[in-house]
Design a protein around this motif. Structure first.
Motif, mmCIF file in Angstrom:
data_model
loop_
_atom_site.group_PDB
_atom_site.id
_atom_site.type_symbol
_atom_site.label_atom_id
_atom_site.label_comp_id
_atom_site.label_asym_id
_atom_site.label_seq_id
_atom_site.Cartn_x
_atom_site.Cartn_y
_atom_site.Cartn_z
ATOM 1 N N UNK A 67 0.793 -1.223 0.000
ATOM 2 C CA UNK A 67 0.000 0.000 0.000
ATOM 3 C C UNK A 67 0.833 1.284 0.000
ATOM 4 N N UNK A 80 -1.852 -3.454 -5.454
ATOM 5 C CA UNK A 80 -1.459 -3.413 -4.049
ATOM 6 C C UNK A 80 -1.796 -4.727 -3.341
ATOM 7 N N UNK A 86 0.551 -5.897 7.372
ATOM 8 C CA UNK A 86 -0.690 -6.655 7.287
ATOM 9 C C UNK A 86 -0.944 -6.989 5.830
ATOM 10 N N UNK A 88 -2.031 -8.960 2.406
ATOM 11 C CA UNK A 88 -3.217 -9.664 1.944
ATOM 12 C C UNK A 88 -2.774 -10.867 1.112
ATOM 13 N N UNK A 89 -2.753 -12.031 1.772
ATOM 14 C CA UNK A 89 -2.270 -13.269 1.133
ATOM 15 C C UNK A 89 -2.959 -13.545 -0.195
ATOM 16 N N UNK A 90 -4.269 -13.392 -0.160
ATOM 17 C CA UNK A 90 -5.044 -13.752 -1.335
ATOM 18 C C UNK A 90 -4.616 -12.934 -2.558
ATOM 19 N N UNK A 91 -4.410 -11.648 -2.346
ATOM 20 C CA UNK A 91 -3.999 -10.801 -3.473
ATOM 21 C C UNK A 91 -2.608 -11.197 -3.969
ATOM 22 N N UNK A 93 -1.211 -14.203 -3.847
ATOM 23 C CA UNK A 93 -1.307 -15.461 -4.596
ATOM 24 C C UNK A 93 -1.940 -15.223 -5.957
ATOM 25 N N UNK A 94 -2.968 -14.349 -6.010
ATOM 26 C CA UNK A 94 -3.667 -14.110 -7.269
ATOM 27 C C UNK A 94 -2.741 -13.488 -8.317
ATOM 28 N N UNK A 96 0.150 -14.459 -8.946
ATOM 29 C CA UNK A 96 1.001 -15.562 -9.413
ATOM 30 C C UNK A 96 2.483 -15.203 -9.465
ATOM 31 N N UNK A 110 4.681 -15.377 9.667
ATOM 32 C CA UNK A 110 3.639 -16.347 9.279
ATOM 33 C C UNK A 110 3.296 -16.224 7.800
ATOM 34 N N UNK A 111 3.289 -14.979 7.294
ATOM 35 C CA UNK A 111 2.938 -14.777 5.890
ATOM 36 C C UNK A 111 3.969 -15.454 5.003
ATOM 37 N N UNK A 114 3.347 -19.124 5.078
ATOM 38 C CA UNK A 114 2.169 -19.532 4.308
ATOM 39 C C UNK A 114 2.456 -19.494 2.814
ATOM 40 N N UNK A 117 4.420 -22.413 1.818
ATOM 41 C CA UNK A 117 3.568 -23.601 1.761
ATOM 42 C C UNK A 117 2.797 -23.644 0.446
ATOM 43 N N UNK A 118 2.564 -22.477 -0.137
ATOM 44 C CA UNK A 118 1.844 -22.418 -1.414
ATOM 45 C C UNK A 118 2.819 -22.434 -2.592
#
Lengths: 293, 334
Positions: A67, A80, A86, A88-91, A93-94, A96, A110-111, A114, A117-118
């Motif tokens: 951000x 972003x 903080x 945003x894992x999902x963003x 991963x999306x 790629x 932790x991020x 994770x 792990x992906x």
């Protein structure tokens, strides 16, 4: 101090040894990271890293940034992935990515775990002051095949630092500096911090010198220290700093007030361990020793 | 409770809520910060998935642990509220208000500061913290000799205030990156939920859920008053002890992963009681399923409402719960 240097040396050695193996490199967290030979889709997890990647001329590889990544201006236009504390894992991963560049201090561990792990490699760097910004430039330069550019940048930075040191060495005067990064409460920086080192290098006497990295002060304590120069920056962006400066001007017997030496500086070139840190050093030296320029 | 038999009521209510929970989970899996994929996720769920590996990763390994943790936390906290409301015969009792969550928080923060792993280190400290605060609240309240009256809530509020000041003190000692960790955790944050840890939590909670289900009848009797319950053959002391320990264990195990989520234990039990009546044999499964669905929805709102980044889910639960608490308080006074 010596222990820390030894540690860095050891890390560098370990790095050199493991770098020989194809793809597997050890990062600043001491983890083995499988970095692609030719990273093409990079997500930067901190503003300082974004600046470093752009400085290396590899900005086109960045697919996402955090951000607050706003320098260079092109970085602001990239997708972003949350703030660097903080994420945003999902963003992430999306997007790629084939490589994430993270900051050892700041990004939650932790991020990184994770993402690993992906199957998304996270290479953690740890720029925190001039020296480590330069070593990070070399490190990321190697990952992104921009070694030559990294060498040039580091040589330039080194030259500018030496320039400041040479000028400052011509005088014995070490004005008393109060560097304020927090407004409520008043917070300054101790000896072993990036800004603490910048103040010393720029020929100033840091009034907050000491083992505490972020010491807090009461107004009374600051007044008693009789600062000759007060420099205000804040990690809280978008705030009005003029009232803070005007508030100090009410203490008319402070040396800094008598000589009108209270300055507000842009925090980005001080609290972001990026190549621009050297600009911060030069600015600081000019504010502390205007007579030398 | 005469018309349809109790087992049938349990079955109909539970299956209805289970369907609702299922729908909520589907929504939770379909909507995220990168947009909504209702149809694709449905295809994924029934197994006729497309080849998009990224979406599968996002759904299974990022959204699923989060939705599961939300459902577990919602179930636990709702059940916690239900148990304490029955045990203390006070409609306002709830783990957060009674200071149990706060006590667990202190234990957990100390654990995080000491650098312990989330499980079992932090969880054990959280459990110790919650037991300590609960003990304190009960002692303070029982000195006033009116366990069911407002003194209990008052004691809870006071202990909670004390807990928050202790938390503030611990925070003021922290200066590094762990501070952000703790702050997000205090606001209740599900975004970093981890698959394995969520499964461990589920394994810990499942026996507790069963145990509480089998204690639903004694809970019904407790509501009639301790003497009445005793005369009906309930060992009040033993039952109360088991209820308190099991519930505190559940709450602290959950809180150390989900962070502080206020008022969940207030909203769902009251809502469900309104819908399905006061029988705990129906309410226990209803709270597990309905409470789970409720928090999944709150988490959805937390992800959906802000344009930039996301809201901690604890903010949503408090925004919904606190006004309800005030309403219940006003109604109780009348």
């Amino acid at each position: 101090m010596i222990l820390q240097q030894l540690k860095i040396l050891l890390l560098v050695l370990v790095f050199l040894v493991t770098a020989a193996e194809a793809g597997l490199v050890k990062d600043q967290l001491g983890r083995e990271v499988l970095v692609p030979d030719e990273p093409k889709r990079i997500v930067s997890l901190a503003p300082s890293i974004t600046e470093i990647v752009f400085a290396l001329g590899a900005g086109h590889l960045l697919q996402g940034v955090t951000q607050h990544c706003d320098f260079p201006p092109e970085a602001g236009a990239l997708p972003k992935v949350g703030s660097y504390v903080h994420l945003d894992l999902e963003r992430i991963v999306a997007l790629k990515p084939d490589l994430c560049l993270g900051a050892r201090d700041g990004n939650p561990r932790e991020v990184a775990e994770k993402l690993e792990a992906l199957n998304i490699p996270v290479y953690a760097v740890n720029p925190r002051d001039l020296q480590t910004v330069m070593s990070t430039l070399i490190e990321i330069g190697r990952l992104l095949h921009a070694e030559a550019q990294a060498e040039v940048l580091v040589a330039k930075m080194r030259g500018r630092i030496e320039g400041v040191k040479a000028r400052v060495a011509t005088t014995q005067v070490r004005p008393k500096i109060f560097f304020q990064i927090g407004i409520v409460p008043i917070v300054s920086l101790g000896t072993n911090t990036c800004i603490g080192e910048l103040i010393t290098t720029a020929g100033g006497h840091n009034l907050a010198a000491g083992p505490t990295p972020y010491p807090r002060f009461s107004k009374e304590q600051v007044v008693a220290l009789e600062p000759e120069v007060i420099i205000i920056t804040s990690m809280t962006r978008g705030q009005d700093f003029e009232p803070v400066r005007d508030d100090w001007y009410r203490w008319s017997n402070l040396p800094a007030v008598r000589n009108h030496r209270i300055h507000i500086v842009e925090s980005d070139i001080f609290d972001r361990p990026s190549p621009r840190l050297v600009e911060g050093l030069e600015l600081l030296a000019r504010l502390i020793h205007p007579e030398l320029w | 409770m005469t018309a349809p038999s109790v087992p049938r009521r349990i079955l109909t209510v539970s299956s209805g809520l289970a369907v609702f929970l299922g729908l909520s989970v589907w929504l939770g899996l379909s909507i995220g910060s990168t947009g909504q994929n209702l149809r694709e996720v449905f295809a994924l769920l029934i197994g006729s998935a497309g080849p998009d590996e990224t979406l599968a990763n996002i759904v299974w390994r990022i959204r699923l642990p989060r939705v599961l943790l939300a459902a577990l936390a919602g179930a636990t906290l709702s059940l916690g509220g239900l148990v304490f409301q029955a045990l203390l015969r006070n409609p306002l009792a709830e783990p957060y208000i009674l200071g149990i969550s706060g006590g667990a928080a202190i234990g957990a923060i100390i654990g995080i500061l000491l650098g312990l792993s989330r499980f079992p280190g932090v969880a054990l400290l959280a459990f110790a913290g919650s037991m300590a605060t609960l003990f304190l609240v009960l002692v303070i309240a029982s000195v006033r000799l009116s366990l069911k009256q407002d003194s209990l809530i008052l004691a809870g509020v006071m202990v909670n205030a004390f807990c928050s000041s202790l938390i503030m003190f611990l925070l003021s000692l922290t200066q590094d990156a762990r501070l952000h960790n703790i702050l997000f955790w205090l606001m209740g944050d599900l975004s970093l939920s981890d698959g394995t840890q969520t499964l461990i939590l589920a394994a810990c909670l499942a026996p507790c859920f069963f145990l509480l289900f089998f204690m639903a009848r004694p809970m019904n009797l407790l509501l009639l008053g301790e003497e009445m319950a005793a005369s009906m053959g309930v060992n009040v002391r033993a039952i109360s002890l088991v209820l308190v320990v099991v519930t505190s264990f559940m709450v602290s195990a959950t809180v150390c992963q989900s962070g502080l989520l206020g008022f969940v234990g207030l909203v769902t039990p009251h809502l469900l009681r309104l819908l399905f009546g006061p029988d705990h044999r129906v309410l226990v499964p209803a709270c597990i399923l309905g409470g789970g669905a409720y928090l999944v929805w709150c988490d959805l709102l937390a992800r959906f409402l802000p344009a930039q980044g996301e809201l901690p889910v604890g903010v949503i639960t408090a925004l919904i719960g606190a006004p309800l608490f005030i309403y219940l308080l006003l109604r109780a006074k009348r």
